[in-house]
Design an enzyme around this catalytic site. Structure first.
Site, PDB file in Angstrom:
ATOM      1  N   LYS A  54      -3.178  -0.419   0.411  1.00 38.08           N
ATOM      2  CA  LYS A  54      -3.501  -1.807   0.761  1.00 38.08           C
ATOM      3  C   LYS A  54      -2.209  -2.575   1.054  1.00 38.08           C
ATOM      4  O   LYS A  54      -2.138  -3.369   1.990  1.00 38.08           O
ATOM      5  CB  LYS A  54      -4.297  -2.478  -0.367  1.00 38.08           C
ATOM      6  CG  LYS A  54      -5.725  -1.933  -0.472  1.00 38.08           C
ATOM      7  CD  LYS A  54      -6.478  -2.423  -1.694  1.00 38.08           C
ATOM      8  CE  LYS A  54      -7.743  -1.602  -1.889  1.00 38.08           C
ATOM      9  NZ  LYS A  54      -8.522  -1.921  -3.086  1.00 38.08           N
ATOM     10  N   GLN A  98      -7.868  -4.051  -8.931  1.00 38.14           N
ATOM     11  CA  GLN A  98      -8.281  -2.691  -8.588  1.00 38.14           C
ATOM     12  C   GLN A  98      -9.200  -2.130  -9.681  1.00 38.14           C
ATOM     13  O   GLN A  98      -8.915  -2.228 -10.870  1.00 38.14           O
ATOM     14  CB  GLN A  98      -7.041  -1.803  -8.405  1.00 38.14           C
ATOM     15  CG  GLN A  98      -7.339  -0.423  -7.854  1.00 38.14           C
ATOM     16  CD  GLN A  98      -7.959  -0.422  -6.462  1.00 38.14           C
ATOM     17  OE1 GLN A  98      -7.648  -1.266  -5.634  1.00 38.14           O
ATOM     18  NE2 GLN A  98      -8.846   0.523  -6.196  1.00 38.14           N
ATOM     19  N   ASP A 121     -12.068  -9.127  -2.267  1.00 37.94           N
ATOM     20  CA  ASP A 121     -12.988  -7.999  -2.393  1.00 37.94           C
ATOM     21  C   ASP A 121     -14.440  -8.430  -2.148  1.00 37.94           C
ATOM     22  O   ASP A 121     -15.311  -7.592  -1.971  1.00 37.94           O
ATOM     23  CB  ASP A 121     -12.911  -7.411  -3.814  1.00 37.94           C
ATOM     24  CG  ASP A 121     -11.936  -6.246  -3.910  1.00 37.94           C
ATOM     25  OD1 ASP A 121     -11.855  -5.457  -2.951  1.00 37.94           O
ATOM     26  OD2 ASP A 121     -11.270  -6.130  -4.961  1.00 37.94           O
TER      27      ASP A 121
HETATM   28  N1  GUN Z   1     -12.199   0.644  -6.565  1.00 34.11           N
HETATM   29  C1  GUN Z   1     -12.947   1.378  -5.704  1.00 34.11           C
HETATM   30  N2  GUN Z   1     -13.248   0.667  -4.606  1.00 34.11           N
HETATM   31  C2  GUN Z   1     -12.673  -0.538  -4.765  1.00 34.11           C
HETATM   32  C3  GUN Z   1     -12.629  -1.715  -3.951  1.00 34.11           C
HETATM   33  O1  GUN Z   1     -13.197  -1.799  -2.862  1.00 34.11           O
HETATM   34  N3  GUN Z   1     -11.927  -2.766  -4.470  1.00 34.11           N
HETATM   35  C4  GUN Z   1     -11.312  -2.701  -5.682  1.00 34.11           C
HETATM   36  N4  GUN Z   1     -10.677  -3.789  -6.098  1.00 34.11           N
HETATM   37  N5  GUN Z   1     -11.339  -1.640  -6.442  1.00 34.11           N
HETATM   38  C5  GUN Z   1     -12.021  -0.560  -5.985  1.00 34.11           C
END
Ligand code: GUN
Length: 291
Positions: A54, A98, A121
């Protein structure tokens, strides 16, 4: 004939390149770059990789990113305080925590603690509600990534039968909401572990989105010949390699188009996190939402 392989990496690179322009206009108005803060609690190796991806995507669109790493011993109260500080920091536009979180931290409490204005998110109940209502501010990243890949690959969705396998809050549920929007117009079937005859349901799909989190769940025999297959699965194979939910080697001979794992939805999900950061910053700067 073997299916067209949908190159998520290339699509994400184009998407981020185009996003640079919007990012630059927002930066000019704010007097600084849009800024994403990723919060990583604990030392899950896979989460580290996802967060790093990211950050790399952010760099490609001239978006600043900061990683806040906290030990797995962090308490829920401490984490909420950290998030509250980020919520009121005028130099931060987007915040993501996350997942998964270490045991002992109640995930819903954390997702509610991120300000809806910075919730890149789209996990906060307010943003989920706006999505369900049909007037989302920020779009959920993986579902929006799936739609963007389909759109940029010229896969028609209006009136198409789309079968979503998986009902998670992160992918299956919000993806179904996006697909049934009037502007998209798909007919959606959501399958899950209680679905009686998975193969029969999947065979109805002009488009199949596999998001169950189980390696090899979707076999070639389940697919309608010519179906478009999007694999959202991120499973670790016995040898530690990343594999999707679809038996790619066999499905490639039945589908007309298929996204690989890795190199499919993953890079595009990261790109959508960055777009949400730019859009959150744009709103802060008084810009209208991008169409
Ligand atoms: N863990 C697995 N997928 C995601 C996501 O799309 N966002 C976040 N923050 N954590 C994740």
């Amino acid at each position: 004939m073997a299916a067209r392989v949908l190159d998520g990496k290339a699509i994400a690179a184009d998407f981020l390149m185009a996003l640079k322009e919007r990012s630059a206009s927002v930066a000019e108005r704010l007097g600084r770059q849009p800024h994403l803060v990723a919060v990583l609690v604990g030392d899950d190796p896979a989460s580290r990789v996802y967060v790093r991806n990211k950050e790399r995507a952010a760099e490609k669109a001239d978006v600043r990113s900061t990683l806040l790493t906290l030990p797995s011993s962090t308490s829920e109260t401490d984490l909420v305080s950290r998030l509250q500080a980020l919520n009121v920091d005028p130099k931060v536009d987007g915040v993501l925590v996350q997942l998964p979180l270490p045991k002992g931290i109640h995930e819903p409490a954390i997702l509610r603690a991120v300000s809806p204005d910075k919730d890149v998110d789209c996990f906060h109940p307010l943003n989920v509600g706006l999505l369900a209502e049909g007037s989302p501010f920020l779009l959920p990243c993986t579902p929006a990534a799936v739609l963007e890949i389909l759109r940029r690959s010229n896969v028609p969705l209006e009136g198409a039968n789309v079968v979503v396998v998986g009902r998670s809050n992160i992918v299956g549920k919000p993806l179904a909401l996006l697909l049934i929007q009037k502007e998209v117009g798909a007919t959606v079937t959501v399958c899950h572990t209680q679905t009686r005859n998975l193969a029969e349901e999947v065979r109805r799909g002009d488009v199949v989105v596999a998001a169950a989190g189980r390696a090899g769940l979707i076999t070639a025999e389940m697919l309608k010949p010519g179906a478009v297959v999007i694999d959202v699965g991120t499973n670790r194979g016995a040898d530690g390699r990343l594999v999707g939910d679809v038996d790619f080697q066999a499905a490639v001979d039945v589908a007309s188009a298929i996204s690989p794992v890795p190199g499919g939805v993953g890079p595009m999900t990261c790109a959508l996190v960055v777009r949400n950061t730019v859009e959150a910053a744009a709103r802060r700067a008084g810009f209208k939402a991008a169409s």
